[in-house]
Motif scaffolding. Sequence first.
Motif, PDB file in Angstrom:
ATOM      1  N   LEU A 236       1.187  -1.059   0.064  1.00  0.00           N
ATOM      2  CA  LEU A 236      -0.002   0.010  -0.488  1.00  0.00           C
ATOM      3  C   LEU A 236       0.914   1.484   0.034  1.00  0.00           C
ATOM      4  O   LEU A 236       1.772   1.690   0.900  1.00  0.00           O
ATOM      5  N   LEU A 237       0.806   2.517  -0.853  1.00  0.00           N
ATOM      6  CA  LEU A 237       1.175   3.413  -1.118  1.00  0.00           C
ATOM      7  C   LEU A 237       1.610   4.187  -0.098  1.00  0.00           C
ATOM      8  O   LEU A 237       0.654   4.515   0.726  1.00  0.00           O
ATOM      9  N   ALA A 238       2.713   4.579   0.784  1.00  0.00           N
ATOM     10  CA  ALA A 238       3.114   5.260   1.640  1.00  0.00           C
ATOM     11  C   ALA A 238       1.357   6.879   1.548  1.00  0.00           C
ATOM     12  O   ALA A 238       1.778   7.424   0.259  1.00  0.00           O
ATOM     13  N   GLY A 239       0.789   6.678   2.740  1.00  0.00           N
ATOM     14  CA  GLY A 239      -0.221   7.996   2.199  1.00  0.00           C
ATOM     15  C   GLY A 239      -1.691   8.061   2.092  1.00  0.00           C
ATOM     16  O   GLY A 239      -1.719   8.450   1.738  1.00  0.00           O
ATOM     17  N   ILE A 240      -1.393   6.213   1.660  1.00  0.00           N
ATOM     18  CA  ILE A 240      -2.807   6.308   0.920  1.00  0.00           C
ATOM     19  C   ILE A 240      -3.574   5.260   2.547  1.00  0.00           C
ATOM     20  O   ILE A 240      -2.998   4.120   3.095  1.00  0.00           O
ATOM     21  N   ASP A 241      -4.627   5.788   3.055  1.00  0.00           N
ATOM     22  CA  ASP A 241      -5.046   4.736   4.137  1.00  0.00           C
ATOM     23  C   ASP A 241      -6.470   4.048   4.112  1.00  0.00           C
ATOM     24  O   ASP A 241      -7.360   4.308   2.429  1.00  0.00           O
ATOM     25  N   PRO A 242      -6.150   2.517   4.649  1.00  0.00           N
ATOM     26  CA  PRO A 242      -7.384   1.170   3.224  1.00  0.00           C
ATOM     27  C   PRO A 242      -8.449   2.714   3.859  1.00  0.00           C
ATOM     28  O   PRO A 242      -9.510   1.235   2.931  1.00  0.00           O
ATOM     29  N   ASP A 243      -8.404   2.930   4.928  1.00  0.00           N
ATOM     30  CA  ASP A 243     -10.396   3.858   4.736  1.00  0.00           C
ATOM     31  C   ASP A 243     -10.408   4.981   3.976  1.00  0.00           C
ATOM     32  O   ASP A 243     -11.537   5.512   4.000  1.00  0.00           O
ATOM     33  N   THR A 244     -10.028   5.761   3.554  1.00  0.00           N
ATOM     34  CA  THR A 244      -9.745   6.623   2.949  1.00  0.00           C
ATOM     35  C   THR A 244     -10.830   6.553   1.543  1.00  0.00           C
ATOM     36  O   THR A 244     -10.221   5.215   0.629  1.00  0.00           O
TER      37      THR A 244
END
Lengths: 180, 378
Positions: free
Chosen positions: B268-276
Motif C-alpha cells: 500500500l502506497l504511503a499516504g493512502i489510508d485503507p479507509d480513505t
Amino acid sequence: MRPSDNKILFAGPVGAGKTTAIASLSDIPPVTTDATASDMTLDRKGHTTVALDYGVLMLDDDTKVHLYGTPGQERFDFMWDILSQGGIGLILLLDNTRPHPIRDLQFFLKAFDKLLQDAPLVVGITKTDLAATPTTAHYAGILETLGLRPPIFEVDARNREDIKTLVCALLYSIDPGLEG
Amino acid sequence: MSVSTPAEPITVLTAGMDERKLALFRMAFRLHTLHRYRLASDHPATPQVAIVDVDSANGWQVWQQYRQQHPAMPALIVTAYPSDHAPSLQMVKPVRMEKLFPLLRQLLAAPGHDTAPAANPVPAVPVAAMVPAASAAPAPLPAPSLPPSLPIHGDAAAANPAPRSGQRRTLQRFHPAGTIYGLLVAAARQKQPQQLHCEQRLFATVDPVQGQVALYTTLSSVQQLCELNGLRLGAEAAAALPGDEPTLRLPLPTLLWQVALWSCRGRLLAGIDPDTPLRLRQWPNLTRLAPLPGALRIAGLWSRTPTSLRVAVSLLKMEPGPLCNFIAASHALGLLEPAGKANEAASAATRPATPAPAPLPPARQSLLSRLLGRIKNL
C-alpha cells in the motif's frame, strides 16, 4: 427483457473503424450495407456503410446480443434515434486523424444524449499511431466538463483484444462486480 | 582479515538467496562506485565477507550451515525479522543501499564482531519470504470475507512473527522516497523536462509536457532498480539534450505505470489510508499499459463510486495486492484522488458521471455475466 435490449451500439464518424470492430467480435460475418461513397466520404474510404452494420454474439441458442454499427454520415442520423432505443451501451469510436475529433466527440454525445442517460459510454480512439493528439487525457477533460467519466482507450479497430477491452469496460461500467 | 583497498574488488559470498535476490545484489554492487564489490558466484576468488539471508524456507539453518563451512568469515545477516540474539550484524529488509555498504565496510574493518555461532540465535517462529516479486501471485486470503481491519506495518520489520497459514494478512507499506518510482513521479509533475540520475549516472530524460521519456538504460535494469531502496537519485532541469543516445524512448505514462507495478509489488502506497475513499478522475488507458489483473473491474468501481481500499476488497472479492498495485500505478499517472470534502464539493457542481449504482435485476445481471464470459473467451 425485450430482445431489442440485447444490443451494443457502435457509433462514430466515417472511417473510425465501426465496421471493423464489429467484424472482430461477431459470430457471423457481419452484414454490411457498403456502397461506393458518392460524396466527400470517398476521400476517406473507398466504400462506406450506407445504412448500418450488423453482427451478433450468440450466448446460447435462445440468447443473442446484437451488434449495431450506425452509419457514419449525418444524413442517416434518423437511424441513430431508432437504434438508440434501449441497449446495453454505446461504444463511440473516434478517428484521431480527422480534422476536428473533439467536435466529432461533442457531436455524437449530443446525438446519443438520450441513450446515454440510461446506458454507459465507452470511447475508443483509433489511428493514434498516425495522430497522437488529442490525447486520451484531452478527451477526458472534455467529458469531465459534461459530468462524464467513461473509459477512454486508444484502440486499433483491427485488434480483437482492443475491441474486447472496450466491451469489457462497458460491462464493468455497469457492474464492476460482474463475473464472467 | 584486512580490508581490501578500493582498487581491489571485494568478493562477497551469499547464502540463502535465489537468483532473483542475487540479481538485486549484483545490480547494487554495480551501482556502487566507492568500492568494487562482486558476488562470489560470479568470480572464483576467495570471498572476504558474506551476506546471509535467513528468510528463506530453510530459515536459520542457512546461517548454521554457513558458519560451519566458514567459521571465521565476517557475515551480514539480512532479514525482515531481526532477532535480539543474532550472532552477527543484521540488516533489516528491505535492502537499502545507504545501509548495506556501510555495514559491509564495518564488518570488513572489524571482522571479530562475530566469530562464534550463537547457541540459539532466533526465536522458533516460521520465517517469511521477502516481498514477493511483481510477477508472483499473492497468497490467497484464508476466508472470502473482509477482515474487520487491515493492519498496516511499515517497511521496518515488525516484532511480530511471520504470519502462519490461516492468520490474517497484513499490508506492507511502500515508501516512494529514494526509489525510482518516487523519482519518476516527481519528474512527471514538473512543468519542464528533467534529467534524472541514479547513482551518479544519467538514467532518463523526462518530458512531462510531451509525455515522453528517454531511457539511458534497459528496461530490464529499470526493473531491477525498482526493487532497491535508498538509491542515490537526483533530478535537474534539462537545459540541453544529453550527448548520449538513449537506449529507449517510450510514452511517459507507459513507463510510470510499469515502474509502479515493479516497485509496489502488492504494498500500500504511503499516504493512502485503507479507509480513505478513493476515486479515479479518469480511467487509465488500459489498452496501452502493462497488464494488471482486475484493472478493468477496479477502474469500473473507482471511476463511479468513491470507495476505500477496504470496501473495494470486499465488493470486488479481490486480493488487496492488485488493488494496491492499481493505486500506486494510477497515482503515478495522476489519476487517483482521495474523495475528501473538497473534492466532493467540486464534484457536486457537475452532473453525476453515471447513474447512482443500483442492483441489477437478476436476469439482466445473468445476461451481462454471460456476455462478459463470452467476450473473454473470444
